[in-house]
Scaffold this motif. Structure first.
Motif, short mmCIF file in Angstrom:
data_model
loop_
_atom_site.label_atom_id
_atom_site.label_comp_id
_atom_site.label_asym_id
_atom_site.label_seq_id
_atom_site.Cartn_x
_atom_site.Cartn_y
_atom_site.Cartn_z
N VAL A 1 14.68 106.15 -55.74
CA VAL A 1 15.48 105.16 -55.01
C VAL A 1 14.51 104.13 -54.43
N PHE A 2 14.80 102.86 -54.67
CA PHE A 2 14.00 101.77 -54.11
C PHE A 2 14.90 100.92 -53.23
N ALA A 3 14.46 100.63 -52.03
CA ALA A 3 15.30 99.87 -51.10
C ALA A 3 14.50 98.79 -50.41
N LYS A 4 15.14 97.63 -50.26
CA LYS A 4 14.49 96.52 -49.58
C LYS A 4 15.52 95.80 -48.71
N PRO A 5 15.69 96.27 -47.46
CA PRO A 5 16.58 95.55 -46.53
C PRO A 5 15.79 94.44 -45.85
N GLU A 6 16.41 93.27 -45.70
CA GLU A 6 15.72 92.13 -45.07
C GLU A 6 16.62 91.40 -44.09
N LEU A 7 16.08 91.11 -42.93
CA LEU A 7 16.74 90.21 -41.97
C LEU A 7 15.81 89.02 -41.75
N GLU A 8 16.33 87.82 -41.95
CA GLU A 8 15.54 86.62 -41.71
C GLU A 8 16.35 85.79 -40.70
N ILE A 9 15.84 85.67 -39.49
CA ILE A 9 16.66 85.14 -38.39
C ILE A 9 16.00 83.92 -37.76
N TYR A 10 16.73 82.80 -37.75
CA TYR A 10 16.23 81.57 -37.14
C TYR A 10 17.05 81.16 -35.92
N ALA A 11 18.16 81.88 -35.67
CA ALA A 11 18.99 81.61 -34.48
C ALA A 11 18.55 82.56 -33.38
N ASP A 12 18.71 82.15 -32.11
CA ASP A 12 18.20 83.00 -31.02
C ASP A 12 19.27 83.83 -30.32
N ASP A 13 20.55 83.49 -30.49
CA ASP A 13 21.61 84.23 -29.79
C ASP A 13 22.42 85.02 -30.82
N CYS A 36 21.67 91.50 -34.61
CA CYS A 36 21.43 91.87 -36.00
C CYS A 36 20.68 93.20 -36.04
N ALA A 37 21.05 94.03 -36.99
CA ALA A 37 20.36 95.33 -37.12
C ALA A 37 20.43 95.79 -38.56
N HIS A 38 19.42 96.58 -38.96
CA HIS A 38 19.53 97.24 -40.26
C HIS A 38 18.94 98.63 -40.18
N GLY A 39 19.51 99.52 -40.97
CA GLY A 39 19.00 100.89 -41.06
C GLY A 39 18.83 101.24 -42.52
N ASN A 40 17.80 102.02 -42.83
CA ASN A 40 17.54 102.39 -44.22
C ASN A 40 16.92 103.78 -44.24
N THR A 41 17.55 104.70 -44.97
CA THR A 41 16.99 106.05 -45.08
C THR A 41 17.09 106.54 -46.52
#
Length: 295
Positions: free
Chosen positions: A216-228, A231-236
């Motif tokens: 299993v290969f996983a690549k979660p990404e958050l790219e955030i330019y707003a300040d308010d 956002c969350a991510h979980g990967n197991t």
């Protein structure tokens, strides 16, 4: 605008293809691909006359079930425009096939909703890719999926949500299981632009490797330019819980049944409430069959 398979160098430059080699999958096949700047899968789908456009007009609600995985190379693409206050639900069922490819590009207006559920048991090579542009304020996105990969099967669920408007809510839950010789790929990206204040986005991918030699290969990404934003991510990725198996065996269940029961519950959590009862039954049967008979 070359015909035939994508050039290897064209795809290697793109990080998102490193676990799913499309050039190799299409090697030796004459797959027509139109020129242009559309996504590579969309260009193949147009060449195969399997490109469709869907417009969900303001205030409308629409549900579609798409099946992917005919013999040979099955490539489909959808361009979906969900207008202000409209709602679109899409279920994609990928089963069997040699090369199974699906691409969908979705644009959401103000207060629009897009919900997706994918079940994939892979093919020699299968990739289902979703691109979402949140263009209107207060949109809602739900991207759920289940993949089940046994020996010789490859399933790739790749998605990208670009948030170009405020007050969006995004939820993504993907659950996968892999046996020896099977490969699952999850790639999820949320890009929150500066204008997308008050975004609430959560991504979760969990996989079980049921046997040694599963991948299993996983690549979660958050790219955030707003300040308010929230956002969350979980990967197991891991094995079944020995304590849970022990607990069920103490209550008289054989080990094979205990393992299947825990795995089923794990997968069913990604199956949303909104999925139609007939489709839900089909999905649950697919999961049970896979757990009971796949080897």
């Amino acid at each position: 605008g070359h015909r035939g398979q994508p050039r290897a160098d064209e795809l290697r430059r793109v990080e998102g293809w490193r676990w799913s080699d499309l050039s190799a999958a299409l090697s030796g096949r004459d797959v027509p691909m139109i020129p242009g700047d559309r996504h590579v899968l969309a260009r193949i789908a147009i060449g195969a006359r399997r490109m469709a456009g869907i417009v969900v007009n303001a205030g409308e609600t629409r549900t579609e079930v798409e099946r992917v995985g005919d013999e040979g190379v099955d490539t489909r693409a959808l361009e979906i425009d969900v207008r202000d206050g409209a709602s679109m639900s899409l279920v994609t069922i990928q089963k069997d096939g040699d090369v199974a490819l699906a691409h969908r590009k979705v644009r959401l207006g103000q207060g629009a909703t897009f919900r997706q559920f994918i079940i994939a048991d892979g093919a020699r090579y299968a990739r289902i890719e979703t691109e979402i542009d949140v263009a209107g304020s207060g949109a809602k996105v739900e991207l759920n999926g289940v993949y089940l990969v046994a020996k010789g099967r490859h399933a790739d669920l790749t998605s990208q949500v670009i948030l170009n408007a405020d007050h969006a809510e995004v939820r993504q839950i993907v659950r996968g299981v892999a046996r020896k010789g099977g490969r699952g790929v999850f790639q999820g990206r949320f890009k929150v632009e500066r204008v997308a204040q008050k975004t609430d986005a959560r991504m979760e991918h969990n996989a079980l490797l049921l046997e040694d030699g599963a991948e299993v290969f996983a690549k979660p990404e958050l790219e955030i330019y707003a300040d308010d934003v929230q956002c969350a991510h979980g990967n197991t990725a891991g094995q079944l819980d020995d304590a849970a198996i022990f607990y069920l065996r103490q209550r008289g269940l054989p080990e094979i049944e205990a393992r299947a029961m825990i795995t089923r519950a794990f997968l069913i959590e990604a199956l949303p409430d909104w999925v139609d009862e007939v489709v839900r039954e089909e999905v649950e049967t697919r999961i049970d069959t896979w757990l009971g008979t796949a080897s």
